[in-house]
Enzyme design. Sequence first.
Site, PDB file in Angstrom:
ATOM      1  N   TYR A   1       0.834  -5.930  13.466  1.00 31.48           N
ATOM      2  CA  TYR A   1      -0.311  -5.020  12.839  1.00 31.48           C
ATOM      3  C   TYR A   1      -1.267  -4.571  13.966  1.00 31.48           C
ATOM      4  O   TYR A   1      -1.447  -5.090  14.894  1.00 31.48           O
ATOM      5  CB  TYR A   1      -1.236  -6.018  11.914  1.00 31.48           C
ATOM      6  CG  TYR A   1      -2.288  -5.580  10.992  1.00 31.48           C
ATOM      7  CD1 TYR A   1      -1.645  -4.255   9.946  1.00 31.48           C
ATOM      8  CD2 TYR A   1      -3.291  -5.708  10.870  1.00 31.48           C
ATOM      9  CE1 TYR A   1      -2.596  -3.643   9.247  1.00 31.48           C
ATOM     10  CE2 TYR A   1      -4.235  -4.931  10.163  1.00 31.48           C
ATOM     11  CZ  TYR A   1      -3.733  -4.092   9.187  1.00 31.48           C
ATOM     12  OH  TYR A   1      -4.606  -3.510   8.276  1.00 31.48           O
TER      13      TYR A   1
ATOM     14  N   GLU B   1      -9.864  -4.153   4.203  1.00 31.64           N
ATOM     15  CA  GLU B   1      -9.354  -3.055   3.247  1.00 31.64           C
ATOM     16  C   GLU B   1      -7.942  -3.611   2.455  1.00 31.64           C
ATOM     17  O   GLU B   1      -8.118  -3.226   1.123  1.00 31.64           O
ATOM     18  CB  GLU B   1      -8.888  -1.842   3.916  1.00 31.64           C
ATOM     19  CG  GLU B   1     -10.166  -0.963   4.839  1.00 31.64           C
ATOM     20  CD  GLU B   1     -11.076  -0.372   3.686  1.00 31.64           C
ATOM     21  OE1 GLU B   1     -10.845  -0.092   2.672  1.00 31.64           O
ATOM     22  OE2 GLU B   1     -12.581  -0.627   4.377  1.00 31.64           O
TER      23      GLU B   1
ATOM     24  N   GLU C   1       0.846  -1.260   0.212  1.00 36.89           N
ATOM     25  CA  GLU C   1       0.203   0.078   0.236  1.00 36.89           C
ATOM     26  C   GLU C   1       0.781   1.168   0.092  1.00 36.89           C
ATOM     27  O   GLU C   1       0.324   2.334  -0.788  1.00 36.89           O
ATOM     28  CB  GLU C   1      -0.892  -0.059   1.094  1.00 36.89           C
ATOM     29  CG  GLU C   1      -2.076  -0.915   1.404  1.00 36.89           C
ATOM     30  CD  GLU C   1      -1.394  -2.131   2.229  1.00 36.89           C
ATOM     31  OE1 GLU C   1      -2.246  -2.868   2.748  1.00 36.89           O
ATOM     32  OE2 GLU C   1      -0.309  -2.579   2.126  1.00 36.89           O
TER      33      GLU C   1
ATOM     34  N   ARG D   1      -4.577  -3.342  13.717  1.00 37.51           N
ATOM     35  CA  ARG D   1      -5.921  -3.256  13.554  1.00 37.51           C
ATOM     36  C   ARG D   1      -6.264  -4.787  14.057  1.00 37.51           C
ATOM     37  O   ARG D   1      -6.262  -5.619  13.259  1.00 37.51           O
ATOM     38  CB  ARG D   1      -6.599  -2.946  12.282  1.00 37.51           C
ATOM     39  CG  ARG D   1      -6.338  -1.357  11.804  1.00 37.51           C
ATOM     40  CD  ARG D   1      -6.831  -1.101  10.462  1.00 37.51           C
ATOM     41  NE  ARG D   1      -6.474   0.262   9.980  1.00 37.51           N
ATOM     42  CZ  ARG D   1      -6.803   1.513  10.505  1.00 37.51           C
ATOM     43  NH1 ARG D   1      -7.694   1.434  11.484  1.00 37.51           N
ATOM     44  NH2 ARG D   1      -6.612   2.518  10.130  1.00 37.51           N
TER      45      ARG D   1
ATOM     46  N   HIS E   1      -5.288 -11.579  13.706  1.00 39.00           N
ATOM     47  CA  HIS E   1      -3.971 -11.106  14.161  1.00 39.00           C
ATOM     48  C   HIS E   1      -3.868 -11.385  15.711  1.00 39.00           C
ATOM     49  O   HIS E   1      -4.604 -11.697  16.248  1.00 39.00           O
ATOM     50  CB  HIS E   1      -4.055  -9.607  13.678  1.00 39.00           C
ATOM     51  CG  HIS E   1      -4.545  -9.249  12.492  1.00 39.00           C
ATOM     52  ND1 HIS E   1      -3.929  -9.836  11.296  1.00 39.00           N
ATOM     53  CD2 HIS E   1      -5.427  -8.588  11.958  1.00 39.00           C
ATOM     54  CE1 HIS E   1      -4.300  -9.203  10.205  1.00 39.00           C
ATOM     55  NE2 HIS E   1      -5.698  -8.642  10.747  1.00 39.00           N
TER      56      HIS E   1
ATOM     57  N   ASP F   1      -6.487  -7.692   6.122  1.00 37.75           N
ATOM     58  CA  ASP F   1      -8.010  -7.182   6.661  1.00 37.75           C
ATOM     59  C   ASP F   1      -8.889  -6.820   5.460  1.00 37.75           C
ATOM     60  O   ASP F   1      -8.302  -7.108   4.388  1.00 37.75           O
ATOM     61  CB  ASP F   1      -7.673  -5.937   7.800  1.00 37.75           C
ATOM     62  CG  ASP F   1      -7.011  -4.791   6.875  1.00 37.75           C
ATOM     63  OD1 ASP F   1      -7.026  -4.700   5.725  1.00 37.75           O
ATOM     64  OD2 ASP F   1      -6.706  -3.575   7.324  1.00 37.75           O
TER      65      ASP F   1
ATOM     66  N   ASP G   1      -2.174  -5.228   3.508  1.00 30.73           N
ATOM     67  CA  ASP G   1      -2.681  -5.821   4.736  1.00 30.73           C
ATOM     68  C   ASP G   1      -3.552  -6.982   4.745  1.00 30.73           C
ATOM     69  O   ASP G   1      -4.445  -6.886   3.822  1.00 30.73           O
ATOM     70  CB  ASP G   1      -2.886  -4.593   5.632  1.00 30.73           C
ATOM     71  CG  ASP G   1      -1.812  -3.583   5.874  1.00 30.73           C
ATOM     72  OD1 ASP G   1      -0.892  -3.975   5.688  1.00 30.73           O
ATOM     73  OD2 ASP G   1      -2.318  -2.606   6.084  1.00 30.73           O
TER      74      ASP G   1
END
Length: 458
Positions: free
Chosen positions: A319, A99, A8, A321, A366, A97, A95
Amino acid sequence: MSTLVIVESPTKARTIRNYLPRDFRVEASMGHVRDLPQSATEIPANVKGEKWAQLGVNVESDFEPLYVIPKDKKKIVTQLKEALKSADELVLATDEDREGESISWHLLQLLQPKVPVKRMVFHEITQDAIRKALKNCRTVDEQLVRAQETRRILDRLVGYTLSPLLWKKIAKGLSAGRVQSVAVRLLVNRERQRRAFRQGSYWDLKATLEAKGEFEAKLTTLAGTKVANGSDFDPDTGQITAGRNVVLLNETQARELLERLTGKPWTVTDLEERPVTRKPAPPFTTSTLQQESNRKLRLSARDTMRVAQNLYEQGYITYMRTDSVHLSEQAIAAARSCVEQMYGKNYLSPQPRQYSTKSKGAQEAHEAIRPAGSSFRTPKETGLSGREFDLYDLIWKRTVATQMADSRQTQVIVQLRVEDAGFRASGKRIDFPGFLRAYVEGYDDPEAALEDREVILP
């Protein structure tokens, strides 16, 4: 054979590049490369006349989203297509997740690769984690993609109808989505409770006593009946809650009682010492990190996540989140090593301490947020400064504290009597600080916090 890796951000790209073979080329997508239209100028000409075009979601056909490439991303998409031409393999390393999965899916839709595609996922950017991730690639998870898409569509459907109301009632430029709309509802409900609230008043007494040092005692009973305090009131009526047998003192009665008791002899009627054991708090999740960062560092939730993102992308933390409080065996071993080296064996918990997430809806893909790697760098060893140092220091202390011994304290409760009035004094003695030596919630300096937490009675 050459491999194109897409992540990203440029920071993440620079860090990952250090751990990949030389024939790997790492490029950044700069976040999402496709999204719903942000303005009327981005709506394609062939659908501009449709009623739903402004929403960017076709509400007349199964809520199909209308995806466009934003103007500021067209150059990046072109660069990625050029880079792909000379690659024999594409690795999507966004990542793990919703998104991140969505970004990978959109990249596939736009780039239309003719070469093999792999989806690489990892929770920390360290050499071991990246090498392990390369050996265990998977395909893009369509369920995660659909979950993100659903959330995005809900944001648009709710936000585009609610936002104008916020502009009118609160301030221009505010946006409302699936989260903000619920938050507005909570605020409205709270305001209704505030308006319905009826205040009541009560008086009590506090005594400052001296016996080889000063201490405070608070009035609790009068003639054997409990004296009313704030918890005895009904917030809707402002009166004492029905069924409670308490004495409600007004100002006149309190002052008369003060005059009557002044100069009279005091007697200790009971002394109770109760051992108390406190365990360290679980390691950080996203929400607890935001809360503690706000308390201790005065950082907003947005600033906390921005700094945490930088720390993650530079390889300092896992990570950021996550809803999980789980720590890997590697993390527990690293934390226990830190405790033994810095505080001594007597500060180490007898057994490795593991935490479990209580919330049924928690996303446990995670670990908890912790320092990255199989051995934790102390805050001073990182070379970080400013906010990054402060946040890493917070995460390091919280993680290390999870493997420290319990704090042993003694709670002292003294019951006193003067004429027909009963008073109560509370004290606390810290017999063994345990984890409090490293980390105390809500305090910046553990040593100062230990002093604040002790209330020594004579």
